[in-house]
Design an enzyme around this catalytic site. Structure first.
Site, PDB file in Angstrom:
ATOM      1  N   LYS A 102      14.331  -7.994 -11.547  1.00 43.49           N
ATOM      2  CA  LYS A 102      12.963  -8.549 -11.530  1.00 43.49           C
ATOM      3  C   LYS A 102      11.940  -7.441 -11.730  1.00 43.49           C
ATOM      4  O   LYS A 102      11.041  -7.542 -12.560  1.00 43.49           O
ATOM      5  CB  LYS A 102      12.718  -9.267 -10.186  1.00 43.49           C
ATOM      6  N   ASN A 103      12.069  -6.374 -10.959  1.00 47.40           N
ATOM      7  CA  ASN A 103      11.029  -5.345 -10.993  1.00 47.40           C
ATOM      8  C   ASN A 103      11.096  -4.473 -12.248  1.00 47.40           C
ATOM      9  O   ASN A 103      10.179  -3.690 -12.502  1.00 47.40           O
ATOM     10  CB  ASN A 103      11.092  -4.478  -9.732  1.00 47.40           C
ATOM     11  N   ARG A 123       1.878 -10.265  -8.250  1.00 48.75           N
ATOM     12  CA  ARG A 123       1.255  -8.952  -8.157  1.00 48.75           C
ATOM     13  C   ARG A 123       1.314  -8.197  -9.487  1.00 48.75           C
ATOM     14  O   ARG A 123       0.393  -7.501  -9.875  1.00 48.75           O
ATOM     15  CB  ARG A 123       2.006  -8.183  -7.065  1.00 48.75           C
ATOM     16  N   ASP A 136      12.315  -2.989  -0.130  1.00 49.92           N
ATOM     17  CA  ASP A 136      12.723  -4.346  -0.524  1.00 49.92           C
ATOM     18  C   ASP A 136      14.064  -4.755   0.089  1.00 49.92           C
ATOM     19  O   ASP A 136      14.434  -5.933   0.014  1.00 49.92           O
ATOM     20  CB  ASP A 136      12.810  -4.467  -2.055  1.00 49.92           C
TER      21      ASP A 136
HETATM   22  C1  UD1 Z   1       6.584  -2.579  -6.289  1.00 46.70           C
HETATM   23  C2  UD1 Z   1       7.624  -3.667  -6.297  1.00 46.70           C
HETATM   24  C3  UD1 Z   1       7.911  -4.127  -4.880  1.00 46.70           C
HETATM   25  C4  UD1 Z   1       8.309  -2.944  -4.024  1.00 46.70           C
HETATM   26  C5  UD1 Z   1       7.276  -1.836  -4.122  1.00 46.70           C
HETATM   27  C6  UD1 Z   1       7.672  -0.564  -3.397  1.00 46.70           C
HETATM   28  C7  UD1 Z   1       7.310  -4.810  -8.402  1.00 46.70           C
HETATM   29  C8  UD1 Z   1       6.881  -6.065  -9.106  1.00 46.70           C
HETATM   30  N1  UD1 Z   1       7.132  -4.797  -7.068  1.00 46.70           N
HETATM   31  O1  UD1 Z   1       5.392  -3.132  -5.736  1.00 46.70           O
HETATM   32  O2  UD1 Z   1       8.983  -5.068  -4.922  1.00 46.70           O
HETATM   33  O3  UD1 Z   1       8.398  -3.356  -2.670  1.00 46.70           O
HETATM   34  O4  UD1 Z   1       7.054  -1.493  -5.509  1.00 46.70           O
HETATM   35  O5  UD1 Z   1       8.917  -0.103  -3.871  1.00 46.70           O
HETATM   36  O6  UD1 Z   1       7.825  -3.885  -9.003  1.00 46.70           O
HETATM   37  N2  UD1 Z   1      -0.840   1.282  -2.666  1.00 46.70           N
HETATM   38  C9  UD1 Z   1      -2.147   1.709  -2.464  1.00 46.70           C
HETATM   39  N3  UD1 Z   1      -3.003   1.705  -3.532  1.00 46.70           N
HETATM   40  C10 UD1 Z   1      -2.603   1.297  -4.787  1.00 46.70           C
HETATM   41  C11 UD1 Z   1      -1.258   0.875  -4.980  1.00 46.70           C
HETATM   42  C12 UD1 Z   1      -0.412   0.872  -3.895  1.00 46.70           C
HETATM   43  O7  UD1 Z   1      -2.531   2.073  -1.350  1.00 46.70           O
HETATM   44  O8  UD1 Z   1      -3.419   1.321  -5.706  1.00 46.70           O
HETATM   45  C13 UD1 Z   1       0.082   1.243  -1.508  1.00 46.70           C
HETATM   46  C14 UD1 Z   1       0.528  -0.199  -1.208  1.00 46.70           C
HETATM   47  O9  UD1 Z   1      -0.442  -0.867  -0.425  1.00 46.70           O
HETATM   48  C15 UD1 Z   1       1.827   0.034  -0.484  1.00 46.70           C
HETATM   49  C16 UD1 Z   1       2.387   1.296  -1.168  1.00 46.70           C
HETATM   50  O10 UD1 Z   1       1.284   1.911  -1.836  1.00 46.70           O
HETATM   51  O11 UD1 Z   1       1.581   0.302   0.869  1.00 46.70           O
HETATM   52  C17 UD1 Z   1       3.492   0.999  -2.187  1.00 46.70           C
HETATM   53  O12 UD1 Z   1       2.975   0.151  -3.195  1.00 46.70           O
HETATM   54  P1  UD1 Z   1       3.493   0.182  -4.701  1.00 46.70           P
HETATM   55  O13 UD1 Z   1       4.523   1.263  -4.853  1.00 46.70           O
HETATM   56  O14 UD1 Z   1       2.311   0.202  -5.590  1.00 46.70           O
HETATM   57  O15 UD1 Z   1       4.210  -1.213  -4.794  1.00 46.70           O
HETATM   58  P2  UD1 Z   1       4.020  -2.346  -5.893  1.00 46.70           P
HETATM   59  O16 UD1 Z   1       3.957  -1.722  -7.229  1.00 46.70           O
HETATM   60  O17 UD1 Z   1       2.955  -3.277  -5.462  1.00 46.70           O
END
Ligand code: UD1
Length: 413
Positions: free
Chosen positions: A22-23, A92, A302
């Site tokens: 998925k990711n 997301r 995850d």
């Molecule tokens: C992706 C995955 C998700 C997984 C996560 C961490 C997909 C579709 N989803 O989510 O399944 O759990 O990676 O491995 O691939 N953050 C900030 N600012 C930002 C972006 C993120 O503070 O601009 C923080 C988030 O709130 C969170 C952490 O960084 O606490 C990790 O987020 P991120 O790695 O961005 O996860 P996703 O890309 O949303």
């Protein structure tokens, strides 16, 4: 699915081919909007997040088909720059269309994205990174308006956000000069995105390390096979471990699942692996010690909920620390309702193994939390009902069929 009904107590046994990731597929689908061309993607999972993404792409003017794990996309026609708010709000990863549309059109309009509610999920790293590349970002009435063709430059990410890394990689495809991302996420899905983009002609080095460089290059369509889903694999392994089962998984890359395999081994499961398959035989489980989530290659957030569900009957105490998301223990009340003993303080959860679980009526809170409830229900005595099971449709294809093929007594409505 609205509700899943499970009568627990049956060990899961058999062989299963893991679905495509998925990711990995979601950012790759977003990338097809950045590049005019024809694309053929193999090993795509039949999950709702893919269907919604294909509908989002169609709304922008791309032509898409999906059949038996094969997705085709034709993005050669004219494209709109604003995505459908109702669809984009459902997941997301719709935020990745920002980078893709900026690369292709120099403008993008995206509603604030949805996805699992796991605590604060800001977009500051995405948006600051785009601004560093010269893009003007204006939030307006629940939408993000971005203008300007990205320029070359260096972006330093203070945290290795998976989504921000992907978004900036996509924006960099249309940049006027080389882009360097420092502090990038290193997840296998980032490497798969880079492999796909390289197939499309992109000049990318360093994916899978904290420093990724992207130089301008002519781009075209491509054929690509999506990486196996390490999180789906973790779910099935946990279900087998929790039920005293005996399971072989094919179509997976065990190296990408190392921290999960290590925890399950320490818990007493016998695991043998080849390069692309893995067999697990569950014994009586014991607490494997602390499980601390973190960015790759640390233990994946995850798999935190599903591994927790697998260890509810392990003797001793397992300590979980969730360091990635601020609110990722929402499955715990449901596990407690099935008889689990779990105490939480801040980002820590302490699981004390119980001798038996019992069926309960619970409500899924998010994708992996819902999967954890299913695992606990499979291990419990009696019947459980898991409501709001549509969360699982987002990430697991043919879920009930696959559970039943492994011997579970499971039905959905
Ligand atoms: C992706 C995955 C998700 C997984 C996560 C961490 C997909 C579709 N989803 O989510 O399944 O759990 O990676 O491995 O691939 N953050 C900030 N600012 C930002 C972006 C993120 O503070 O601009 C923080 C988030 O709130 C969170 C952490 O960084 O606490 C990790 O987020 P991120 O790695 O961005 O996860 P996703 O890309 O949303």
């Amino acid at each position: 699915m609205e509700t899943i009904r499970i009568t627990g107590g049956r060990p899961l046994r058999g062989t299963l081919a893991v679905q495509g990731s998925k990711n990995a597929v979601l950012p790759i689908l977003a990338a097809t909007a950045a590049i005019p061309g024809r694309f053929l993607l193999r090993n795509c999972p039949a999950i709702r997040d893919v269907t919604v993404t294909l509908a989002l792409l169609a709304g922008l003017g791309l032509r898409t088909t999906m059949e038996h794990g094969l997705v085709t996309v034709d993005s050669r026609g004219p494209l709109g720059s604003a995505s459908d708010p109702a669809l984009a709000g459902k997941l997301r990863s719709s935020v990745l269309l920002l980078g893709a549309l900026l690369a292709r059109l120099g403008e993008a309009e995206i509603p604030l994205p949805g996805g699992c509610v796991l605590g604060k999920r800001p977009l500051d790293l995405h948006l600051r990174g785009l601004e560093t590349l010269g893009v003007r970002v204006c939030p307006e009435n629940g939408r993000l308006l971005c203008r300007g063709r990205p320029e070359g430059g260096t972006v330093i990410l203070p945290y290795p956000s998976v989504g921000a890394t992907e978004n900036l990689m996509l924006a960099a495809l249309g940049a006027t000069g080389p882009v360097c991302l420092i502090g990038a996420a290193q997840e296998p899905e980032i490497r798969d995105l880079a492999a796909f983009l390289t197939d499309c002609g992109a000049d990318i080095t360093g994916a899978g390390t904290p420093c990724i460089r992207i130089r301008p290059a002519p781009l075209h369509g491509a054929v690509h096979r999506i990486l196996p889903d390490r999180m789906e694999a973790a779910t099935w392994l946990c279900a087998a471990a929790a039920t005293g089962g005996d399971l072989t998984l094919t179509n997976l890359l065990p190296d990408q699942l190392r921290p999960v395999i290590d925890v399950l081994r320490r818990a007493g499961c016998e695991i043998t692996e080849s390069q692309t398959s893995l067999s697990l035989r569950a014994g009586s489980l014991q607490a494997p010690g602390a499980v601390v989530t973190g960015p790759y290659p640390a233990f994946p957030t995850d798999a935190q909920a599903t591994v927790m569900a697998a260890l509810l009957r392990a003797s001793g105490v397992t300590l979980f620390q969730e360091t990635v998301f601020s609110n990722r223990f929402r499955h715990i009340p449901a596990l407690r309702a099935m008889g689990a003993r779990i105490e939480t303080t801040g980002d820590l959860a302490r699981v004390r193994g119980v001798s038996a679980l019992h069926g309960a009526v619970v409500t899924a809170t998010d994708l992996r939390g819902g999967a954890a409830m299913v695992i606990a229900a499979l291990a419990a005595q009696g019947e459980s009902q898991i409501h709001d099971a549509w969360h699982l449709d987002r990430g697991y294809g043919d879920f009930i069929l696959r559970l039943r093929a492994l011997g579970a007594e499971a039905h959905s409505t």
